[in-house]
Design a protein around this motif. Structure first.
Motif, mmCIF file in Angstrom:
data_model
loop_
_atom_site.group_PDB
_atom_site.id
_atom_site.type_symbol
_atom_site.label_atom_id
_atom_site.label_comp_id
_atom_site.label_asym_id
_atom_site.label_seq_id
_atom_site.Cartn_x
_atom_site.Cartn_y
_atom_site.Cartn_z
ATOM 1 N N ARG A 295 0.847 -1.199 0.000
ATOM 2 C CA ARG A 295 0.000 0.000 0.000
ATOM 3 C C ARG A 295 0.883 1.250 0.000
ATOM 4 N NH1 ARG A 295 -3.712 1.898 -0.629
ATOM 5 N NH2 ARG A 295 -4.843 2.520 1.235
ATOM 6 N N SER A 296 1.981 1.237 0.795
ATOM 7 C CA SER A 296 2.833 2.424 0.861
ATOM 8 C C SER A 296 3.552 2.651 -0.468
ATOM 9 C CB SER A 296 3.845 2.299 2.000
ATOM 10 O OG SER A 296 4.844 1.358 1.670
ATOM 11 N N ILE A 297 3.863 1.568 -1.160
ATOM 12 C CA ILE A 297 4.561 1.665 -2.448
ATOM 13 C C ILE A 297 3.651 2.236 -3.535
ATOM 14 C CG2 ILE A 297 5.337 0.161 -4.346
ATOM 15 C CD1 ILE A 297 6.770 -1.515 -2.259
ATOM 16 N N GLY A 298 2.356 2.065 -3.364
ATOM 17 C CA GLY A 298 1.452 2.639 -4.368
ATOM 18 C C GLY A 298 0.357 1.698 -4.840
ATOM 19 N N TYR A 299 0.201 0.584 -4.178
ATOM 20 C CA TYR A 299 -0.882 -0.332 -4.563
ATOM 21 C C TYR A 299 -2.167 0.105 -3.865
ATOM 22 C CZ TYR A 299 2.298 -3.421 -7.011
ATOM 23 O OH TYR A 299 3.193 -3.921 -7.917
ATOM 24 N N THR A 300 -3.228 0.235 -4.654
ATOM 25 C CA THR A 300 -4.494 0.732 -4.103
ATOM 26 C C THR A 300 -5.214 -0.401 -3.364
ATOM 27 O OG1 THR A 300 -5.687 0.128 -6.102
ATOM 28 C CG2 THR A 300 -4.790 2.361 -6.022
ATOM 29 N N PRO A 386 -1.855 1.398 5.979
ATOM 30 C CA PRO A 386 -0.424 1.098 5.944
ATOM 31 C C PRO A 386 0.372 1.807 7.025
ATOM 32 C CG PRO A 386 -1.076 2.455 4.064
ATOM 33 C CD PRO A 386 -2.329 1.998 4.725
ATOM 34 N N GLY A 387 0.029 3.072 7.283
ATOM 35 C CA GLY A 387 0.777 3.843 8.286
ATOM 36 C C GLY A 387 0.683 3.202 9.658
ATOM 37 N N ARG A 391 3.906 1.577 11.487
ATOM 38 C CA ARG A 391 4.289 2.218 12.748
ATOM 39 C C ARG A 391 4.305 1.171 13.883
ATOM 40 N NH1 ARG A 391 3.012 7.740 14.525
ATOM 41 N NH2 ARG A 391 1.683 7.901 12.702
ATOM 42 N N LEU B 14 -2.628 11.414 18.567
ATOM 43 C CA LEU B 14 -2.549 9.955 18.482
ATOM 44 C C LEU B 14 -3.151 9.344 19.744
ATOM 45 C CD1 LEU B 14 1.073 9.288 17.126
ATOM 46 C CD2 LEU B 14 -1.064 9.206 15.835
ATOM 47 N N THR B 49 5.501 10.553 13.244
ATOM 48 C CA THR B 49 4.136 10.983 12.894
ATOM 49 C C THR B 49 4.201 11.963 11.718
ATOM 50 O OG1 THR B 49 3.501 10.731 15.195
ATOM 51 C CG2 THR B 49 2.020 12.037 13.807
ATOM 52 N N TYR B 52 5.094 10.114 8.441
ATOM 53 C CA TYR B 52 3.960 9.379 7.856
ATOM 54 C C TYR B 52 2.956 10.326 7.209
ATOM 55 C CZ TYR B 52 5.694 5.067 9.924
ATOM 56 O OH TYR B 52 6.470 3.989 10.214
ATOM 57 N N LEU B 57 0.779 8.564 4.248
ATOM 58 C CA LEU B 57 0.344 7.294 4.829
ATOM 59 C C LEU B 57 -0.645 7.536 5.967
ATOM 60 C CD1 LEU B 57 3.786 5.438 4.963
ATOM 61 C CD2 LEU B 57 1.883 4.941 3.435
ATOM 62 N N ASP B 58 -0.838 8.783 6.301
ATOM 63 C CA ASP B 58 -1.748 9.159 7.381
ATOM 64 C C ASP B 58 -2.329 10.527 7.013
ATOM 65 O OD1 ASP B 58 -3.063 9.169 9.796
ATOM 66 O OD2 ASP B 58 -1.272 9.518 11.036
ATOM 67 N N ASP B 77 -8.307 8.319 -1.341
ATOM 68 C CA ASP B 77 -7.232 7.385 -0.982
ATOM 69 C C ASP B 77 -6.481 6.868 -2.219
ATOM 70 O OD1 ASP B 77 -6.047 5.668 1.280
ATOM 71 O OD2 ASP B 77 -6.594 4.190 -0.236
ATOM 72 N N ASP B 78 -7.234 6.571 -3.301
ATOM 73 C CA ASP B 78 -6.584 6.049 -4.512
ATOM 74 C C ASP B 78 -5.644 7.083 -5.138
ATOM 75 O OD1 ASP B 78 -7.886 3.712 -4.182
ATOM 76 O OD2 ASP B 78 -9.293 3.956 -5.852
ATOM 77 N N THR B 81 -2.588 7.323 -3.068
ATOM 78 C CA THR B 81 -1.772 6.128 -3.318
ATOM 79 C C THR B 81 -0.982 6.292 -4.613
ATOM 80 O OG1 THR B 81 -3.474 4.818 -2.207
ATOM 81 C CG2 THR B 81 -1.883 3.595 -3.516
ATOM 82 N N ARG B 84 1.935 8.561 -4.056
ATOM 83 C CA ARG B 84 3.019 7.836 -3.366
ATOM 84 C C ARG B 84 3.839 7.043 -4.377
ATOM 85 N NH1 ARG B 84 -0.785 6.482 0.808
ATOM 86 N NH2 ARG B 84 -1.070 4.366 0.018
ATOM 87 N N ASN B 85 3.118 6.362 -5.282
ATOM 88 C CA ASN B 85 3.784 5.523 -6.272
ATOM 89 C C ASN B 85 4.669 6.343 -7.209
ATOM 90 O OD1 ASN B 85 3.045 3.770 -9.215
ATOM 91 N ND2 ASN B 85 4.134 2.852 -7.506
ATOM 92 N N PHE B 90 9.950 4.944 0.020
ATOM 93 C CA PHE B 90 10.013 4.744 1.474
ATOM 94 C C PHE B 90 11.083 3.731 1.853
ATOM 95 C CE2 PHE B 90 5.651 6.091 0.698
ATOM 96 C CZ PHE B 90 5.428 6.994 1.715
ATOM 97 N N ILE B 109 8.650 -4.352 -7.783
ATOM 98 C CA ILE B 109 7.237 -4.196 -7.367
ATOM 99 C C ILE B 109 6.685 -2.785 -7.662
ATOM 100 C CG2 ILE B 109 5.655 -4.169 -5.371
ATOM 101 C CD1 ILE B 109 7.267 -6.487 -4.198
ATOM 102 N N PRO B 110 7.376 -1.711 -7.260
ATOM 103 C CA PRO B 110 6.814 -0.365 -7.545
ATOM 104 C C PRO B 110 6.705 -0.084 -9.044
ATOM 105 C CG PRO B 110 8.582 -0.247 -5.927
ATOM 106 C CD PRO B 110 8.628 -1.613 -6.512
ATOM 107 N N ARG B 112 6.183 -2.284 -11.443
ATOM 108 C CA ARG B 112 5.029 -3.031 -11.974
ATOM 109 C C ARG B 112 3.746 -2.236 -11.759
ATOM 110 N NH1 ARG B 112 6.557 -8.379 -13.089
ATOM 111 N NH2 ARG B 112 8.187 -9.171 -11.738
ATOM 112 N N LYS B 113 3.628 -1.607 -10.599
ATOM 113 C CA LYS B 113 2.418 -0.834 -10.314
ATOM 114 C C LYS B 113 2.334 0.399 -11.201
ATOM 115 C CE LYS B 113 -1.249 0.810 -8.709
ATOM 116 N NZ LYS B 113 -2.458 0.291 -9.349
#
Lengths: 395, 228
Positions: A295-300, A386-387, A391, B14, B49, B52, B57-58, B77-78, B81, B84-85, B90, B109-110, B112-113
C-alpha cells in the motif's frame, strides 16, 4: 490451502458424479416408460353435465352451471379419433389398444394377466416393444394371428418359452395361443402381468367387438406432451394424459434425489470454501506488513483485493479442472460397473448421463463459494491502514 | 525552485481516551530537491508521525501538505496512493521485503504498479539499482536469503525504483550495526544527491543526522530552533 484445493476438487467431482448418476437413471427411466406406455394416452370419453339455477328467488331467469363430468370408459370410435389425433402438430404416430384382464394357464400353473390387444405395426411406432423382445421373435408374432407376447417375469414364473402353447381365460372362455416371444421392459409390474395379442384375437377373448380401451400416442418432442395432451383433452372430449402426469410420482422421486444429492455434495464445496476463507484470513493476518508495504509503495485497496481474489481464482480454476477430470474418470468407471437393476427399468450396468450442464453447475457453485470465501478476507486486507501497520511494526 | 514537498500547520493527535497525545502541533516545513534532511528527537517527539503525514500514509487533523505542487488533503485514498507511487520512496526501519519474491522481483514491485516500463526495461532498471547498492550478484536470491544489512539495501533499491522526487526514511539504520548503518546511510544520501532527489530521514542517530544538509530537531510535536 491444499485442503481447500482438495475440497474444491472432491466437491466439484462428486457433484458431477452424483448428477450424472441420478440424471442417468432418470433419463433411462423416462426412455423405458416412453417405450412401454408412450407419450400420451387418450382414453375415457367425458361428458359435461349441466344444471341450471334461478338467477334470483322467484325469477324466471336461469343460469347454466357445469356441475359434473361424466366419464364413459374407453374410446368408442378409435379410427375416427386417431385420424383427428394425427392432425395435431408434433404427433408422430397413434395406435389403439384394447385392454382387459384374465388368467394365463401354462404348465399346470395359472397366473393373472392383463391382455393388451394391439395392431402390431401401429403399436411398434408408439412403443419399443420390438426392441424389448429378449427371446423368440417379433416375426413369429406377426406371422401368427393367435400368437402372444409374454412378459419376462411371467414367463419365468410359469416356465414359458417361445413356441409353447398357453391358455388364456377371460370372459368365461378359454382360448389357446402360441407364445411367439418373451419381452422385458424392466418395469416389474409390466413384465409380470402384461401380455400382447393381436387386436382381432384380443377382441374375441375380451368380448369387445369394437372400440378401444385407449389410444397410445408418440410425439416428436416428449417434453411437449403436457401441452399437447391438454389441447387434445380440450378438443377431443376424451381424457388425455401425458407421460409426465402419468409418472409424476417417480419423476418427483428422481427430482428430490437429484436436489438432495446436489445439496449434500455442495456441502463439501461449502466446507472447502470455509477452509479457504480461514486460510485467506490467516494469510491476511500473517501478511499484514507485506500488505502495508504494498500500500505504501502505491498499490491501491482495489489492487490488494485483486491479489487475494487472484489467489482464490487460481485455487478455483485448478480445483474445477481437477474436479471435472476426477468426475469424468469416476463417471466413466461407474458406467462400466456391472450391476443388475430390475423393477422400474432393466439395466445390467450403472447408468450415467454425460451432460455439460452438470460440469457448468458444479463450476458455478464452486465459483460462488470460492468468490465469497476470497472476497471477505481480501476486503479485510484492503482496509488495512499502511501507516498504522508500519508504525506498530517498528515499535 | 519551489519545494517538492511542503507542509503547513500540521496537527495530529494519536491514541484515544487517557492515552491520547498531541503528537504534532502546527508543524510546517519545506523540502527541496537535491537536499538531505534529518528529523531528530526523542521517542514521542512526533518525528515519525510527521514523516507518515509527509508520506501520505496518514491524514492530518488540520494543516495542508503539497506534493509536487498538488494539494493532498482532500484527495481520495486512490489518488494519494498514486502520488506515493509516482513521487515518493520509502525506507523503513524494517526492510519489509516479500520473502516469496526474489530480490529483483522485490525491487520491481513499484515499477510493476506504475506500469510505464516494459518488463525488460523494469528488469534492467532493477538490476541497475541492485548494482548501485552492491547486490547485483544476489538479484535472483530470495529476500530472506540475505543478511539484515543486505535486505535493507534491497529496500533502498526498491524505494528508488520509480525514481521518486522524495525519499522518506524512518529510522533506516535503526536495526543495523554501526558498519552497516554507515553504509546504508551513505548509500541513501549519495544516491539522493546523485539523482537530485530530496532525502528526508527520521533518526535517533545524531551522528548520521548531522551529516545531512538540514537537521530539524523536534520535541513535543514541534520543531526546535536550530543553533547556528
Amino acid at each position: 490451502m491444499l485442503m481447500s484445493f482438495s475440497g474444491i476438487v472432491f466437491g466439484v467431482g462428486f457433484f458431477i458424479v452424483t448428477q450424472a448418476q441420478t440424471s442417468g437413471f432418470q433419463d433411462f427411466f423416462i426412455k423405458t416408460i416412453l417405450g412401454v406406455d408412450g407419450m400420451i394416452r387418450v382414453e375415457d370419453r367425458f361428458q359435461s353435465t349441466m344444471r341450471s339455477m334461478e338467477a334470483e328467488s322467484g325469477s324466471n331467469f336461469q343460469i347454466l352451471l357445469e356441475s359434473n363430468v361424466r366419464y364413459i370408459p374407453g374410446v368408442q370410435f378409435p379410427e375416427r379419433l386417431m385420424a383427428t389425433i394425427q392432425r395435431f402438430p408434433g404427433v408422430v404416430a397413434a395406435a389403439p389398444v384394447v385392454r382387459g384382464s384374465g388368467m394365463l394357464n401354462a404348465n399346470f400353473r395359472a397366473h393373472s394377466c392383463r391382455p393388451y390387444g394391439i395392431d402390431a405395426e401401429k403399436h411398434f411406432q408408439v412403443s419399443d416393444l420390438e426392441e424389448q423382445i429378449i427371446r423368440g421373435s417379433i416375426e413369429a408374432f406377426k406371422a401368427n394371428p393367435y400368437a402372444v407376447l409374454v412378459g419376462e417375469r411371467m414367463a419365468q414364473r410359469l416356465s414359458i418359452h417361445p413356441g409353447d402353447s398357453v391358455l388364456i381365460e377371460s370372459h368365461k372362455q378359454n382360448r389357446s395361443y402360441r407364445v411367439a416371444g418373451v419381452f422385458e421392459t424392466g418395469i416389474g409390474q409390466v413384465d409380470k402381468e402384461r401380455i400382447f395379442l393381436h387386436m382381432p384375437a384380443a377382441r374375441i377373448l375380451l368380448d369387445r367387438p369394437n372400440g378401444a380401451s385407449f389410444i397410445q400416442i408418440n410425439l416428436e418432442d416428449p417434453t411437449k406432451a403436457p401441452e399437447v395432451a391438454e389441447r387434445m383433452q380440450a378438443s377431443l372430449s376424451h381424457a388425455a394424459t401425458s407421460w409426465q402426469w402419468r409418472e409424476r410420482t417417480w419423476l418427483q422421486v428422481f427430482k428430490v434425489l437429484r436436489i438432495s444429492s446436489a445439496l449434500t455434495v455442495s456441502s463439501i464445496i461449502l466446507i472447502a470454501g470455509l477452509g479457504m476463507f480461514n486460510t485467506l484470513a490467516m494469510i491476511v493476518i500473517d501478511k499484514t506488513r507485506e500488505i502495508a508495504i504494498l500500500r505504501s509503495i502505491g498499490y491501491t485497496r482495489a489492487d490488494i483485493i485483486k491479489i487475494f481474489m487472484y489467489q482464490g481464482l487460481i485455487v478455483l480454476s485448478v480445483g474445477i479442472l481437477g474436479g471435472a477430470t476426477f468426475a469424468a474418470i469416476i463417471t466413466y468407471s461407474l458406467s462400466r460397473l456391472p450391476i443388475r437393476i430390475r423393477g422400474i427399468f432393466a439395466s445390467d450396468t450403472f447408468i450415467v448421463n454425460w451432460d455439460i450442464a452438470h460440469y457448468l453447475w458444479a463450476a458455478a457453485i464452486a465459483t460462488i463459494v470460492v468468490g465469497i470465501a476470497s472476497y471477505f478476507p481480501a476486503r479485510k486486507a484492503a482496509r488495512l491502514e499502511p501507516g498504522v501497520v508500519i508504525r506498530s511494526s517498528g515499535s | 525552485m519551489p519545494p517538492i514537498l511542503e507542509a503547513r500547520n500540521l496537527s495530529r493527535h494519536l491514541g484515544e481516551g487517557l492515552t491520547r497525545v498531541h503528537a504534532l502541533r502546527n508543524v510546517s516545513l519545506k523540502i527541496e530537491q537535491g537536499k538531505t534532511y534529518s528529523i531528530v528527537g526523542h521517542s514521542g517527539s512526533g518525528k515519525s508521525t510527521l514523516l507518515y503525514l509527509l508520506g501520505l500514509l496518514d491524514r492530518a487533523e488540520s494543516g495542508s501538505i503539497k506534493l509536487a505542487g498538488q494539494a493532498t488533503e482532500n484527495l481520495h485514498d486512490d489518488e494519494r496512493t498514486e502520488l506515493r507511487n509516482r513521487f515518493l520512496g520509502f525506507v523503513f526501519q524494517f526492510h519489509f521485503l516479500i520473502k516469496e519474491f526474489s530480490v529483483l522481483d522485490n525491487v520491481m514491485i513499484p515499477m510493476r504498479k506504475l506500469g510505464i516500463k516494459s518488463p525488460k526495461a523494469m528488469k534492467e532498471t532493477g538490476m541497475s539499482l541492485l548494482d548501485s547498492v552492491g547486490l547485483a550478484d544476489k538479484a535472483l536470491r530470495m529476500g530472506n536469503q540475505l543478511s539484515g544489512g543486505e535486505q535493507q539495501r534491497v529496500a533502498i533499491a526498491r524505494a528508488l525504483a520509480n525514481d521518486p522526487q522524495v525519499v522518506l526514511a524512518d529510522e533506516p539504520t535503526g536495526n543495523l550495526d554501526r558498519k552497516n548503518a554507515d553504509r546504508v546511510f551513505e548509500l541513501l544520501s549519495n544516491i539522493s544527491r546523485e539523482r537530485g532527489n530530496a532525502f528526508v530521514m527520521v533518526s535517533h542517530n545524531m551522528e548520521l543526522a548531522e551529516r545531512c544538509d538540514v537537521v530539524m530537531p523536534m520535541q513535543d510535536g514541534r520543531f526546535l530552533p536550530v543553533e547556528s
